[in-house]
Design a protein around this motif. Structure first.
Motif, PDB file in Angstrom:
ATOM      1  N   LEU A 180       0.837  -1.206   0.000  1.00  0.00           N
ATOM      2  CA  LEU A 180       0.000   0.000   0.000  1.00  0.00           C
ATOM      3  C   LEU A 180       0.870   1.254   0.000  1.00  0.00           C
ATOM      4  O   LEU A 180       0.620   2.200  -0.750  1.00  0.00           O
ATOM      5  N   ARG A 181       1.885   1.265   0.868  1.00  0.00           N
ATOM      6  CA  ARG A 181       2.790   2.428   0.934  1.00  0.00           C
ATOM      7  C   ARG A 181       3.482   2.652  -0.410  1.00  0.00           C
ATOM      8  O   ARG A 181       3.576   3.779  -0.904  1.00  0.00           O
ATOM      9  N   HIS A 182       3.967   1.576  -0.981  1.00  0.00           N
ATOM     10  CA  HIS A 182       4.706   1.648  -2.247  1.00  0.00           C
ATOM     11  C   HIS A 182       3.815   2.166  -3.374  1.00  0.00           C
ATOM     12  O   HIS A 182       4.180   3.108  -4.092  1.00  0.00           O
ATOM     13  N   GLY A 183       2.632   1.580  -3.521  1.00  0.00           N
ATOM     14  CA  GLY A 183       1.743   1.958  -4.619  1.00  0.00           C
ATOM     15  C   GLY A 183       1.226   3.373  -4.513  1.00  0.00           C
ATOM     16  O   GLY A 183       1.265   4.146  -5.486  1.00  0.00           O
ATOM     17  N   VAL A 184       0.757   3.749  -3.321  1.00  0.00           N
ATOM     18  CA  VAL A 184       0.238   5.105  -3.150  1.00  0.00           C
ATOM     19  C   VAL A 184       1.372   6.127  -3.229  1.00  0.00           C
ATOM     20  O   VAL A 184       1.174   7.254  -3.689  1.00  0.00           O
ATOM     21  N   GLY A 185       2.564   5.717  -2.811  1.00  0.00           N
ATOM     22  CA  GLY A 185       3.722   6.603  -2.957  1.00  0.00           C
ATOM     23  C   GLY A 185       4.000   6.920  -4.423  1.00  0.00           C
ATOM     24  O   GLY A 185       4.289   8.070  -4.784  1.00  0.00           O
ATOM     25  N   LEU A 186       3.891   5.900  -5.272  1.00  0.00           N
ATOM     26  CA  LEU A 186       4.069   6.113  -6.714  1.00  0.00           C
ATOM     27  C   LEU A 186       2.990   7.041  -7.266  1.00  0.00           C
ATOM     28  O   LEU A 186       3.266   7.916  -8.092  1.00  0.00           O
ATOM     29  N   LEU A 187       1.754   6.832  -6.816  1.00  0.00           N
ATOM     30  CA  LEU A 187       0.645   7.683  -7.273  1.00  0.00           C
ATOM     31  C   LEU A 187       0.864   9.130  -6.846  1.00  0.00           C
ATOM     32  O   LEU A 187       0.732  10.057  -7.653  1.00  0.00           O
ATOM     33  N   ALA A 188       1.207   9.329  -5.569  1.00  0.00           N
ATOM     34  CA  ALA A 188       1.425  10.692  -5.062  1.00  0.00           C
ATOM     35  C   ALA A 188       2.559  11.382  -5.818  1.00  0.00           C
ATOM     36  O   ALA A 188       2.465  12.566  -6.151  1.00  0.00           O
ATOM     37  N   ALA A 189       3.617  10.634  -6.095  1.00  0.00           N
ATOM     38  CA  ALA A 189       4.757  11.206  -6.823  1.00  0.00           C
ATOM     39  C   ALA A 189       4.358  11.611  -8.240  1.00  0.00           C
ATOM     40  O   ALA A 189       4.779  12.666  -8.743  1.00  0.00           O
ATOM     41  N   SER A 190       3.527  10.798  -8.893  1.00  0.00           N
ATOM     42  CA  SER A 190       3.111  11.129 -10.256  1.00  0.00           C
ATOM     43  C   SER A 190       2.192  12.346 -10.269  1.00  0.00           C
ATOM     44  O   SER A 190       2.263  13.190 -11.178  1.00  0.00           O
ATOM     45  N   LEU A 191       1.340  12.467  -9.245  1.00  0.00           N
ATOM     46  CA  LEU A 191       0.469  13.643  -9.148  1.00  0.00           C
ATOM     47  C   LEU A 191       1.294  14.906  -8.921  1.00  0.00           C
ATOM     48  O   LEU A 191       1.044  15.954  -9.533  1.00  0.00           O
ATOM     49  N   LYS A 192       2.273  14.805  -8.033  1.00  0.00           N
ATOM     50  CA  LYS A 192       3.107  15.977  -7.727  1.00  0.00           C
ATOM     51  C   LYS A 192       3.916  16.404  -8.943  1.00  0.00           C
ATOM     52  O   LYS A 192       4.058  17.593  -9.224  1.00  0.00           O
TER      53      LYS A 192
END
Length: 206
Positions: free
Chosen positions: A64-76
């Motif tokens: 969960l941490r890994h996947g949402v981290g990737l999503l947050a990074a792409s949004l930023k």
């Protein structure tokens, strides 16, 4: 073997385990998925799973941490790229919608899993899920607050709720697209959500 090579090999192994776990759990559920199956799907020994993660639950939390981290990074990155190009905050939000769709198109199994887990409140990792969810929502909140601050967006908007609504809109619309309207292109789905963002659904003319 130097430490950097060992580190990169371990990261590659963990990535294989993430991918195996997310696919299996999305297919058959967390409880029905065994560590043996995860190891077999990843092409590693069962002991390798426990070497990298203390348990199946820990693996799932890290997933969960890994996947949402990737999503947050792409949004930023989408928001930052719009800023560098001199775009507006609405442009930034629009770019983030597209980035979210691209992410979901690339990681559909993770997205299905993440959305399903949001509805469950009895999991051991619920607190972790709340933390990682906020990482993605906070990126959108920052853009909304900046838009309110520069007068581009109304001071009346509820920033936390609006940010959550935008993220939720992208997640649910993308899953609906993939499950029920796969003939649509990413550009087509993005255009529809962009109209919602910019208030062009009612047909009113500016």
């Amino acid at each position: 073997m130097d430490s950097s090579t060992a580190g990169s090999r371990r990261e590659a192994t963990r990535q294989k385990l993430y991918e195996a776990a997310v696919t299996l759990i999305a297919e058959q559920g967390f409880s029905a998925t065994t560590v043996d199956e995860i190891a077999e799907r990843a092409g590693v020994a069962k002991g390798t799973v426990y070497y990298n993660f203390a348990s199946k639950s820990v693996l799932f939390e890290e997933l969960l941490r890994h996947g949402v981290g990737l999503l947050a990074a792409s949004l930023k990155e989408a928001a930052d790229g719009t800023d560098r190009a001199g775009g507006s905050k609405v442009d930034a939000l629009d770019a983030m919608i597209r980035a979210g769709l691209v992410f979901i198109d690339r990681y559909p199994a993770f997205t299905q899993l993440y959305v399903a887990e949001l509805w469950r409140t009895n999991r051991a990792w619920q607190s972790t899920l709340m933390v990682v969810r906020q990482r993605a929502v906070a990126v959108v909140e920052d853009v909304l607050r900046a838009g309110v601050g520069n007068g581009e967006l109304s001071e009346e908007i509820d920033v936390p709720l609006t940010a959550a609504a935008l993220v939720g809109m992208v997640l649910v619309a993308a899953l609906d697209w993939q499950a029920f309207q796969p003939e649509r292109s990413l550009d087509d789905v993005h255009a529809a959500l962009s109209r919602l963002l910019q208030g062009r659904v009612s047909g009113a003319r500016a």
